[in-house]
Write a protein that holds these residues in place. Structure first.
Motif, short mmCIF file in Angstrom:
data_model
loop_
_atom_site.label_atom_id
_atom_site.label_comp_id
_atom_site.label_asym_id
_atom_site.label_seq_id
_atom_site.Cartn_x
_atom_site.Cartn_y
_atom_site.Cartn_z
N ASN A 99 66.73 42.71 -2.59
CA ASN A 99 66.51 42.02 -3.87
C ASN A 99 67.67 42.16 -4.85
N LEU A 100 68.86 42.51 -4.36
CA LEU A 100 70.05 42.58 -5.22
C LEU A 100 71.15 41.71 -4.63
N SER A 101 71.78 40.93 -5.48
CA SER A 101 72.89 40.07 -5.08
C SER A 101 73.72 39.77 -6.33
N LEU A 150 75.48 29.38 -10.28
CA LEU A 150 74.34 29.87 -9.50
C LEU A 150 74.77 31.02 -8.60
N LEU A 151 75.96 30.91 -8.01
CA LEU A 151 76.47 32.01 -7.18
C LEU A 151 76.68 33.26 -8.01
N ASP A 152 77.25 33.08 -9.20
CA ASP A 152 77.54 34.24 -10.06
C ASP A 152 76.26 34.92 -10.54
N MET A 153 75.18 34.15 -10.66
CA MET A 153 73.91 34.73 -11.10
C MET A 153 73.28 35.65 -10.06
N GLY A 154 73.65 35.49 -8.80
CA GLY A 154 73.10 36.34 -7.75
C GLY A 154 71.59 36.27 -7.68
N ASP A 155 70.91 37.44 -7.75
CA ASP A 155 69.45 37.45 -7.64
C ASP A 155 68.78 36.89 -8.89
N ARG A 156 69.55 36.63 -9.97
CA ARG A 156 68.98 36.00 -11.17
C ARG A 156 68.94 34.48 -11.05
N SER A 157 69.51 33.95 -9.98
CA SER A 157 69.54 32.51 -9.79
C SER A 157 68.13 31.97 -9.55
#
Length: 520
Positions: free
Chosen positions: A420-422, A506-513
């Protein structure tokens, strides 16, 4: 000329990669239809998610399994044997020979965890900057040397000093191992591999007991007591393994020699697709930015994973260091107490792997934190409730519940955090943070078994129970929060999301995307 060669190599890689399914079919939930088959989660398109069951995928991952997992298992086994053998040395006479008081012994146990906690995040930052095999070779060679020095200490002060340095040297290993596995495997392939580390940790208790029994027989060899040989022999072996790591431990899919160019590209593409939705992608080779540190440390959910981790570290470290003594106080000899730890840890290892296999198969995590912790909780209650003098065999039976429960639960937790982390920098820092502060539970665990309370240890068992109950409650909280986030994201259409954010955002947001789905 160089540019031409590079373009030709890239063309060859992409041409060869066409033999692999780049966008295979997979379902990403544990829901079943009436025929028992897995079906996609509501609102998710399963047409472009990484394949976990395709025959070609299994073939490639088997190559990784054979080269990466056995080495990490061996290293983790060494790490736990070296960390926990002080309990075996105590039973073999170390405290008597060094004239240690109970408080001095507890201080020697506790002091290990201070540098062990403080150096885990810095170590994972170094891991991202140099080749992992080089960094881990340095760590193993250093802690093996310090372990050997345990065998020549002559006082309480000397023992406390080497334990402090050992904690500093061992600090980086487990966060590095957990992070490395996430660099090779997708989310529902991960826990079985992570569990192998905890299987080895559980087996380390059995091996420590066997080695403690065997090496204690060297008493008098070279004019040294048997407990000194426990440290010396195990330390020398650790150094030898560390020196060989640059040639035996794979660093990353890009740098390994046992995969073809197409297979390397295939592994990287699968990791990029492992967001939980067909349109979502993940960054796997981003550069370091400080915002990854701040966003990780400010995420309250990371702190709840730490509370869950404490359910393991408070219980397991106190149990590991004290189990031989507990068995000794049931009326067995020192040699039998060493040997009787073996079946307890073997049972724990089997249970840990079984839970991991089920968790990956069911593609869920939280039940496999709550369930094993409940098993450990029952074990502690059984030990507390059973009269020691009257039923020593029953007390010994309850001890079997503890290692399997706490190891299986934390193996699931580490996988859950990684799932759950990215992106990868946030995962590296998040895993290290969880493990770093989680391991501070060891400071508590090493001080709660009070010698004058033997053989009942009400404080030790009671505090362990409290941390297990807290861990179970925190697991339910995280399950609710991540489930709610997934449902809210399911309400958003992909057209709406791409109209609001660029692909890079969206890529930079990671798991917040909004395209990312959390594992429950």
């Amino acid at each position: 000329m160089a540019a031409t060669v590079e373009k030709a190599e890239q063309a060859a890689i992409h041409a060869e990669a066409n033999v692999f399914p780049v966008a295979p079919v997979i379902t990403n939930t544990d829901d079943r239809d009436e025929d028992g088959d897995t079906k996609p989660a509501a609102g998710l398109d399963a047409s472009n998610l990484p394949n976990y069951d395709d025959a070609e995928t299994k073939r490639v991952l088997r190559k990784v399994d054979y080269r990466l997992v056995p080495m990490l298992v061996l290293l983790y086994l060494i790490c736990f044997v070296d960390k926990g053998n002080i309990g075996n040395a105590k039973v073999a006479g170390m405290n008597t020979d060094l004239k240690l008081t109970d408080s001095q012994y507890n201080l020697a146990l506790m002091i290990f965890f201070i540098p062990y906690c403080l150096f885990e995040i810095p170590s994972n930052v170094v891991l991202k900057l140099i080749r992992p095999s080089y960094w881990l070779a340095i760590l193993l060679s250093a802690w093996g040397t310090v372990m050997t020095l345990h065998g020549i200490v002559q006082s309480a002060g000397g023992l406390i000093a080497v334990r402090f340095v050992l904690g500093m040297c061992e600090a980086g290993f487990f966060p590095a191992a957990a992070y490395l596995l996430g660099e090779w495997y997708c989310r529902f392939e991960l826990q079985r591999r992570v569990s192998m580390l905890f299987v080895s940790a559980s087996l380390s208790g059995a091996i420590s007991g066997l080695l403690g029994f065997a090496l204690e027989l060297m008493d008098g060899v070279g004019g040294l007591e048997g407990w000194r040989w426990i440290f010396i022999i195990e330390g020398i072996f650790t150094v030898l393994v560390g020196v060989l790591l640059p040639w035996t431990l794979p660093d990353s899919p890009e740098l390994c020699s046992f995969l073809t160019p197409a297979e390397k590209l295939f592994i990287r593409q699968r990791l990029e697709q492992d967001s939980g939705t067909s349109a979502g992608r993940l960054q796997t080779q981003e550069s370091f930015q400080w915002r990854y540190v701040t966003s990780t440390l400010s995420d309250w959910r990371i702190w709840f994973t730490i509370f869950i981790f404490w359910g393991n570290t408070v219980a397991v470290y106190s149990f590991t260091f004290t189990a031989p003594t507990i068995i000794l106080e049931l009326g067995y000899t020192a040699a039998k107490a060493q040997l009787l730890t073996i079946p307890i840890y073997v049972t724990g290892a089997i249970f840990t792997f079984a839970m991991a296999w089920l968790a990956d198969r069911r593609r869920t995590r939280w039940p496999f934190v709550v369930g094993p912790y409940t098993v450990a909780l029952v074990g502690f209650l059984g030990v507390m409730a059973t009269p020691k003098e009257k039923y020593p065999g029953v007390v010994y039976f309850w001890l079997f519940f503890i290692p399997g429960g706490v190891y299986a639960a934390v193996a699931t937790l580490v996988s859950w955090v990684s799932n759950n982390l990215s992106p990868t920098w946030k995962r590296a820092i998040g895993i290290a943070t969880c493990i770093m502060i989680g391991n501070m539970g060891g400071i508590v665990g090493t001080n709660i078994y009070i010698a004058k309370q033997a053989p009942y240890y009400w404080t030790g068992y009671g505090i362990s129970l409290g941390f297990l109950l807290n861990a179970i409650c925190c697991t339910f909280v995280l399950r609710h929060v991540w489930s709610k986030a997934n449902k809210q994201r399911d309400l958003l259409s992909e057209d709406e999301i791409f109209a609001t954010y660029t692909e890079q955002e969206l890529l930079d947001m990671g798991d917040r995307s909004p395209l990312y789905r959390y594992v429950l």
